[in-house]
Design a protein around this motif. Structure first.
Motif, PDB file in Angstrom:
ATOM      1  N   GLY A 162      16.816  62.228  63.027  1.00  0.00           N
ATOM      2  CA  GLY A 162      17.321  62.663  64.318  1.00  0.00           C
ATOM      3  C   GLY A 162      17.914  61.560  65.177  1.00  0.00           C
ATOM      4  O   GLY A 162      18.029  61.725  66.397  1.00  0.00           O
ATOM      5  N   ILE A 163      18.316  60.462  64.563  1.00  0.00           N
ATOM      6  CA  ILE A 163      18.956  59.390  65.328  1.00  0.00           C
ATOM      7  C   ILE A 163      20.315  59.901  65.813  1.00  0.00           C
ATOM      8  O   ILE A 163      21.075  60.502  65.055  1.00  0.00           O
ATOM      9  N   HIS A 164      20.614  59.665  67.071  1.00  0.00           N
ATOM     10  CA  HIS A 164      21.856  60.140  67.672  1.00  0.00           C
ATOM     11  C   HIS A 164      22.956  59.078  67.648  1.00  0.00           C
ATOM     12  O   HIS A 164      24.138  59.409  67.548  1.00  0.00           O
ATOM     13  N   ARG A 165      22.574  57.803  67.741  1.00  0.00           N
ATOM     14  CA  ARG A 165      23.546  56.719  67.861  1.00  0.00           C
ATOM     15  C   ARG A 165      23.131  55.571  66.952  1.00  0.00           C
ATOM     16  O   ARG A 165      22.012  55.051  67.041  1.00  0.00           O
ATOM     17  N   VAL A 166      24.056  55.166  66.072  1.00  0.00           N
ATOM     18  CA  VAL A 166      23.830  54.006  65.218  1.00  0.00           C
ATOM     19  C   VAL A 166      24.849  52.941  65.602  1.00  0.00           C
ATOM     20  O   VAL A 166      26.059  53.185  65.555  1.00  0.00           O
ATOM     21  N   GLU A 167      24.346  51.785  65.982  1.00  0.00           N
ATOM     22  CA  GLU A 167      25.203  50.663  66.370  1.00  0.00           C
ATOM     23  C   GLU A 167      25.383  49.693  65.218  1.00  0.00           C
ATOM     24  O   GLU A 167      24.574  49.616  64.296  1.00  0.00           O
ATOM     25  N   TRP A 168      26.459  48.907  65.342  1.00  0.00           N
ATOM     26  CA  TRP A 168      26.803  47.855  64.375  1.00  0.00           C
ATOM     27  C   TRP A 168      27.289  46.672  65.206  1.00  0.00           C
ATOM     28  O   TRP A 168      28.244  46.799  65.960  1.00  0.00           O
ATOM     29  N   HIS A 169      26.621  45.541  65.100  1.00  0.00           N
ATOM     30  CA  HIS A 169      27.027  44.332  65.817  1.00  0.00           C
ATOM     31  C   HIS A 169      27.565  43.339  64.799  1.00  0.00           C
ATOM     32  O   HIS A 169      26.896  43.062  63.794  1.00  0.00           O
ATOM     33  N   ALA A 170      28.743  42.801  65.062  1.00  0.00           N
ATOM     34  CA  ALA A 170      29.364  41.869  64.117  1.00  0.00           C
ATOM     35  C   ALA A 170      30.066  40.756  64.875  1.00  0.00           C
ATOM     36  O   ALA A 170      30.671  41.002  65.916  1.00  0.00           O
ATOM     37  N   SER A 171      30.000  39.572  64.320  1.00  0.00           N
ATOM     38  CA  SER A 171      30.784  38.469  64.874  1.00  0.00           C
ATOM     39  C   SER A 171      32.246  38.892  64.900  1.00  0.00           C
ATOM     40  O   SER A 171      32.755  39.480  63.941  1.00  0.00           O
ATOM     41  N   ALA A 172      32.924  38.591  65.996  1.00  0.00           N
ATOM     42  CA  ALA A 172      34.348  38.932  66.111  1.00  0.00           C
ATOM     43  C   ALA A 172      35.173  38.250  65.028  1.00  0.00           C
ATOM     44  O   ALA A 172      36.290  38.684  64.732  1.00  0.00           O
ATOM     45  N   LYS A 173      34.627  37.208  64.394  1.00  0.00           N
ATOM     46  CA  LYS A 173      35.329  36.500  63.321  1.00  0.00           C
ATOM     47  C   LYS A 173      34.960  37.012  61.928  1.00  0.00           C
ATOM     48  O   LYS A 173      35.478  36.512  60.935  1.00  0.00           O
ATOM     49  N   ASN A 174      34.077  38.006  61.866  1.00  0.00           N
ATOM     50  CA  ASN A 174      33.613  38.518  60.574  1.00  0.00           C
ATOM     51  C   ASN A 174      34.414  39.763  60.187  1.00  0.00           C
ATOM     52  O   ASN A 174      33.964  40.900  60.348  1.00  0.00           O
TER      53      ASN A 174
END
Length: 186
Positions: free
Chosen positions: A127-139
């Motif tokens: 039931g997760i509503h939001r999955v985030e992804w954080h990435a280096s702007a250079k990746n």
């Protein structure tokens, strides 16, 4: 233990448990520079004790339902990377997914396939509503995964991530449950 097929190439997704600390360290040693270009993981996993400690921390997160970690194994049985929920909050319906991969396995779609499995589980089973992804702007490769997963770029956290003596920008991407389901249906 379970194993989920990631496709016709024989790759599998499995829980990455503390009992796999030696295998995890050997994998990290093979990909240390490549993996460490954008994330801190190889700096944290430097020896057998730190490898075991890292995996124990994720076993504890799983026990408290606040995170998960999975390894990606090739058909030959070699651990080549992994995906995880760095954070997982079922009460708020949010999670942050992440990944790493050693160079021998890059460019084969393993991360995208593995992320589809865990994101689908999080949304449909938990039931997760939001999955985030954080990435280096250079990746670039990590940002490409976010795009392939149907995520939307929401913004940039400027110089928020000190990595090996340099402050890096972090792009924040996310997919919402209705967007995920719509993309699956089409």
């Amino acid at each position: 233990m379970f194993a989920i097929s990631l496709g016709d190439d024989g790759a599998e997704l499995r829980p990455l448990e503390p009992s796999k600390a030696e295998e995890f360290l050997a994998h990290m040693d093979r990909g240390r520079e490549f993996v460490g270009e954008h994330i801190v993981l190889p700096d944290v996993v430097a020896d057998i004790d730190s490898a075991r400690s890292f995996l124990v921390s994720y076993a504890e997160k799983a026990a408290h339902d606040t995170g998960r970690i999975y390894g990606i194994w090739t058909a030959g049985g070699t651990l080549v990377g992994g995906v995880l929920f760095r954070t997982f909050d079922a009460a708020y319906g949010t999670a942050e997914a992440g990944c790493w991969l050693e160079p021998s396995a890059a460019g084969k779609g393993l991360i995208t396939r593995a992320c589809r499995v865990i994101i689908d589980w999080a949304i449909e089973e938990r039931g997760i509503h939001r999955v985030e992804w954080h990435a280096s702007a250079k990746n670039g490769p990590s940002i490409a995964v976010a795009r392939r997963l149907g995520m939307t770029r929401e913004g940039v956290l400027r110089e928020n991530y000190p990595h090996r003596g340099v402050r890096a920008d972090t792009e924040v991407w996310a997919v919402l449950a209705p967007e995920w389901r719509a993309a699956k249906a089409s």
